[in-house]
Design a protein around this motif. Structure first.
Motif, PDB file in Angstrom:
ATOM      1  N   ALA A 240       0.798  -1.380  -0.015  1.00  0.00           N
ATOM      2  CA  ALA A 240       0.020   0.175   0.023  1.00  0.00           C
ATOM      3  C   ALA A 240       0.993   1.233   0.123  1.00  0.00           C
ATOM      4  CB  ALA A 240      -0.947  -0.067   1.172  1.00  0.00           C
ATOM      5  N   ALA A 241       1.883   1.276   0.794  1.00  0.00           N
ATOM      6  CA  ALA A 241       2.866   2.469   0.708  1.00  0.00           C
ATOM      7  C   ALA A 241       3.545   2.436  -0.560  1.00  0.00           C
ATOM      8  CB  ALA A 241       3.897   2.109   1.803  1.00  0.00           C
ATOM      9  N   ILE A 242       3.838   1.580  -1.329  1.00  0.00           N
ATOM     10  CA  ILE A 242       4.509   1.727  -2.383  1.00  0.00           C
ATOM     11  C   ILE A 242       3.534   2.200  -3.501  1.00  0.00           C
ATOM     12  CG2 ILE A 242       5.256   0.287  -4.667  1.00  0.00           C
ATOM     13  CD1 ILE A 242       6.702  -1.516  -2.345  1.00  0.00           C
ATOM     14  N   ALA A 243       2.036   1.832  -3.441  1.00  0.00           N
ATOM     15  CA  ALA A 243       1.100   2.380  -4.108  1.00  0.00           C
ATOM     16  C   ALA A 243       0.905   3.854  -4.302  1.00  0.00           C
ATOM     17  CB  ALA A 243       0.003   1.608  -3.930  1.00  0.00           C
ATOM     18  N   GLU A 244       1.232   4.211  -2.753  1.00  0.00           N
ATOM     19  CA  GLU A 244       1.243   5.499  -2.654  1.00  0.00           C
ATOM     20  C   GLU A 244       2.197   6.529  -3.036  1.00  0.00           C
ATOM     21  OE1 GLU A 244      -1.749   5.884   1.500  1.00  0.00           O
ATOM     22  OE2 GLU A 244       0.429   6.656   1.327  1.00  0.00           O
TER      23      GLU A 244
END
Length: 181
Positions: free
Chosen positions: A24-28
């Motif tokens: 999720a952090a990478i997607a952000e």
């Protein structure tokens, strides 16, 4: 950089939680890494997983010794593992428990505590006491490390069309029910 150490037992989904949070952090648009720390342990044995999230490349490739946040999936570990070992000054401990944050602070001396009865939420939302996604909701409430909405696609991808929505609902409910002190 924010560093997180997760404490759980084999089979509870701690490693999956770490992976979901990093994705999720990478997607952000952030940089993240997630990895477990366990050997030949069997289901139910204490295990750890680690997550790092930063706005720039992460070059560290070792376990997290001084976390900003500790996430505890199984409250029975509080009495057998020093989950706050190395916790940075002012760090936060996020615990799956029906106890209040003040009770945990008094009993264990944690500087900051966030807690939710993740077992109850998981049983009611998922039908099983697997608290990995539920505890991610508590972690997001305590830290704001990623947006709750950004977890939906990652969870759907990992758990599929049948279990994805249930896990996301458990995460959102735990996010709303988390108490902090």
């Amino acid at each position: 950089m924010i560093e997180i150490r997760l404490h759980g037992r084999g089979g509870q989904g701690g490693v999956t939680s770490a992976e979901l949070l990093a994705r999720a952090a990478i997607a952000e648009g952030k940089f993240a890494q997630a990895f477990p720390s366990f050997g030949p342990e069997r289901r139910g044995a204490p295990v750890m997983a680690f997550v790092r999230v930063d706005d720039k490349k992460i070059r560290i490739r070792e376990k997290v010794y001084n976390p900003d946040v500790v996430l505890v999936l199984d409250p029975t570990l509080l009495d057998i593992v020093d989950v706050s070992e190395g916790l940075k000054e002012g760090g936060t401990v996020v615990v799956n428990t029906g106890q209040s944050p003040d009770e945990l602070k008094k009993k264990y001396g944690f500087p900051k505590v966030a807690c939710v009865d993740a077992n109850k939420v998981a049983l009611e939302e998922l039908g099983v006491p697997i608290t990995n996604t539920t505890m991610l909701g508590a972690l997001l409430r305590a830290t704001g490390i990623v947006e709750v909405d950004h977890m939906e696609a990652v969870i759907a991808d990992r758990f599929g069309p049948k279990l994805g929505p249930k896990n996301y609902n458990a995460l959102k409910r735990a996010h709303g029910e988390t108490r902090a002190a």
